[in-house]
Write a protein that holds these residues in place. Sequence first.
Motif, short mmCIF file in Angstrom:
data_model
loop_
_atom_site.label_atom_id
_atom_site.label_comp_id
_atom_site.label_asym_id
_atom_site.label_seq_id
_atom_site.Cartn_x
_atom_site.Cartn_y
_atom_site.Cartn_z
N ASP B 304 63.84 67.60 -17.54
CA ASP B 304 64.48 66.43 -16.96
C ASP B 304 64.57 66.53 -15.43
OD1 ASP B 304 64.69 65.18 -19.33
OD2 ASP B 304 66.87 65.31 -19.52
N PHE B 307 61.14 65.91 -14.11
CA PHE B 307 60.76 64.51 -14.27
C PHE B 307 61.59 63.59 -13.39
CE2 PHE B 307 59.51 65.57 -18.89
CZ PHE B 307 58.29 66.04 -18.45
N ILE B 309 64.79 62.87 -13.82
CA ILE B 309 65.85 62.16 -14.53
C ILE B 309 67.20 62.76 -14.18
CG2 ILE B 309 66.76 61.54 -16.81
CD1 ILE B 309 63.96 61.63 -17.90
N LYS B 330 54.61 60.30 -5.49
CA LYS B 330 55.11 60.13 -6.84
C LYS B 330 53.96 60.02 -7.85
CE LYS B 330 59.16 57.85 -8.66
NZ LYS B 330 60.04 56.69 -8.52
N ARG B 335 53.58 63.19 -15.52
CA ARG B 335 54.73 63.67 -16.28
C ARG B 335 54.53 63.36 -17.76
NH1 ARG B 335 59.43 60.53 -14.00
NH2 ARG B 335 57.99 58.86 -14.52
N ILE B 336 54.49 64.38 -18.57
CA ILE B 336 54.33 64.19 -20.02
C ILE B 336 55.59 64.74 -20.69
CG2 ILE B 336 52.97 64.81 -22.04
CD1 ILE B 336 50.71 65.18 -19.69
N PRO B 337 56.46 63.86 -21.13
CA PRO B 337 57.75 64.31 -21.64
C PRO B 337 57.66 64.83 -23.06
CG PRO B 337 57.66 61.96 -21.77
CD PRO B 337 56.35 62.40 -21.19
N THR B 343 61.53 59.00 -24.69
CA THR B 343 61.47 59.17 -23.25
C THR B 343 60.15 58.64 -22.70
OG1 THR B 343 62.75 61.19 -23.55
CG2 THR B 343 61.80 60.82 -21.39
N SER B 345 57.99 56.58 -23.89
CA SER B 345 57.57 55.21 -24.13
C SER B 345 58.79 54.37 -24.47
CB SER B 345 56.58 55.15 -25.30
OG SER B 345 57.23 55.49 -26.50
N LEU B 357 53.96 50.95 -17.36
CA LEU B 357 55.39 50.97 -17.02
C LEU B 357 55.77 51.89 -15.85
CD1 LEU B 357 57.83 49.36 -17.94
CD2 LEU B 357 58.41 51.21 -19.49
N PRO B 358 55.34 53.17 -15.83
CA PRO B 358 55.78 54.02 -14.73
C PRO B 358 55.17 53.59 -13.39
CG PRO B 358 54.92 55.33 -16.54
CD PRO B 358 54.54 53.92 -16.80
#
Lengths: 355, 503
Positions: B304, B307, B309, B330, B335-337, B343, B345, B357-358
């Motif tokens: 996190d 990423f 968060i 950026k 970033r692959i959560p 998280t 999707s 989206l990102p």
Amino acid sequence: MRLEPRTALSPLTTLGASLGAIAFTLVICALLILWANADVFAAYGAIFNGAFGSRFAITETLTRATPLIFTGLAAAVAFRAKLYNIGAEGQLYVGAIAAVAASIWMTNDAGELGLPLAIAFPLMIAAGALAGALLLLIPTLLKTQFKVDEVVTTLLLNFIALLFVSMLLDGPMKDPTAMGWPQSPTLLADLEFSKLVDRARLHTGLLLACAMSIILWIVLSFTRFGLSLRAVGANPRGAAFAGISVNGTMIKVALISGALAGLAGVGEVAGRTGYVTLDMSPGYGYSGIVIAMLAGLNPLGVALAAVFVGAAIVGADAMSRVVNVPTYIADVIVATALISVLVAGLLTQYKLRWR
Amino acid sequence: MVSSLVIDNVTKQFGGLIANNNISLTLARGEVLALLGENGAGKSTLMNILFGHYVADSGSISVFGESLTPGKPQEALARGVGMVHQHFTLADNLSVLDNVMLGAEKLARIASGRAAARERLATLSSQFGLTISPDALIRSLSVGEKQRVEILKALYRGARILILDEPTSVLTPQEASALFATLKRLVTDGLSIIFISHKLDEVLAISDRVAVLRQGKLVFEGATREATKASLANAMVGREVTRIQRDGGSSEKELRTELLQLNNVSADCPDSRMPLDQISLLVRAGEIVAIAGVSGNGQSLLADVLFGIVKPSAGTVGAASPRSTSSTKKQSVARIPEDRQHTGSVGDLTVWENAILPRVSDSRFSKWGWLKRTNARAHATALVKRFDVRLSSIEQPIRRLSGGNMQKLILGRELSEQPEVIVAAQPTWGLDVGAVAFVHQQLLDARARGAAVLMISEDLDEVFALADRIAVMSKGRLSDAVSSAHWTRESIGLAMAGEALAA
């Protein structure tokens, strides 16, 4: 009995579910009408005639639907972002009183509009929208900053807003010519919404409401903000991961939702009553929630659902004069329709299995 | 001899999907049966039918010679079927004894029956070597100990058939061996065990017989000693499995650019996750650094922080790169959560909406606040094609995709940006063998073109297969990242248990 997810959704299922929901509602309410010792077909006929049977009936239905579209949109946009705004009723009242306050403020000593109409009219509308927006901003900030549950705060703010308006109507904003009744001074005639058709109460607020539902639909589907809003509502963690500010989006949504509910108040005062009283809204703010759910939180659907609810109220009113069934049947129809639609929605996603 | 469990021609269909197709299995007394299969092969469905959560369309199940009424979980429990779930079902704020009694005893007896229950628990503990203090609070226990409580709970309820769902996924290698010792004692005592796993080494080590499911069908059943790792893998996948191998490391010259730096990063989280304690790490261009460790030792909070968060309470995270300017910074980090559903999707949004989206603020996908829907759809279509995502339409909500396809889309979304830094948390968690190979190949390709890859993984096979250097995380602290050749399974296991750090 158990639910199993459906793998494929056919459009037929969706259509069947909607028709089934309508049929189910009619059957349930028919039982109640029978119970009241009335002829079911005569009663339904009277409801339909009362709502759509004449030019007058149609204008009355649409007049009823106008504030419901606004409050329905207010609930729909907020619920899409999972901001549970239950406070549209209070936002409607502060919107209405703010519009009247703006009118008083813009009146000059001669009792006429002190500003050009092209400025004054938008200013009055903006005042109402702003009042509603600010009222919803308070609980939203409490939610984003301190995680205070907005269902409780928005609901309870309704009573505060209503008592506040009541205080104004008995105090600083009391109409001296109203013979002691608690009501606000009348809006300047220049600022009133014009009528859409002759000899009817239908006003241009309906056009504003329809425009809002189209605008909102466009915003949700075609803009970056709309995508962020839907992402935040569907999965705040996923939205935050994608770099969307969850709190920022919530606050923007609150401003939009509160403004829409405020506009419902502006429409009522400028389009229909001309002044604010405490019985101005028979719960339009709460009905907005029902309408938003009926419409599946779709802004275009909200307009249709609002017409449906408006028709049920107006039609039931007319019916009670012809057939001896109380007007409460309107509430039953709307409530049953909501439950049926929600269950039907569930059944399009899941299959029922007995055993 | 009566079999403990007979599953007879069980079929279960969900819509058009046949989750279990005429499956018949028997389980003898004192036997360990390993149930193997990729995700979606039908293992969970079968166990849910056995447990009464689902009702089979046809077929029957009998336990100790008596048939089981479908759809009655209580009956399965009463007949002695116990299950230890992958994710524990314990109340953190209660003691071991309370957790064991909860649900097993009538509520009225929770107070009065404590002494008897305590005695029974002590007997079971010593009988099977599952030592645990009955008064310890669950939240103070390690993962291995919690699992012991789950097993004790099942035994306390009189389980004679024990189902273990991926029991080693949360354990260190040492804890896993302790578990295996326990299982051996249980079968010696006459219990029967169904061991669900996808780790072939374990299956070969512990089981007497193996059953392999593929696409709802039983494709292999036989004695474990006649099976090999390769034959089981082929049965699971239905074709030859090619193992991904990395080539030799990049030369020292290429490795000089440091692309990701963590300097003394500490972080606390309001939820009860393990806090981070002064973590430092460097990842250079052209290498894969893996962070190994047992789940719950701070990896998810570290992810996190990486990423963006969670903000670290101290220290700095820097993703510097010579090519990038501040505006593209950026974008140059992929970033692959860990949790692709919650998280990575947004399930209710469509595939194409998730694909952008990102990067929705990017000029490619929006202008003046308006979405460029045509561009976005074209981008999504290209990703779907290039990364072989199987779906019926990019207009579907992404939650309708299988885990593997969802991960391919997320991976594609990130890797198609030619990132210089890749942070991947548990990138293959819960994926089938084919998808795992795909993800591994993508990470190796990124490494080959000079990206710095940081991978957090709890799967040691994956760590050893991919990593140039390995660091181990334990109790919120990170060991030095050392070349993977210096690690053995034993030394890494000790480090995961926190021993190497203490020494």
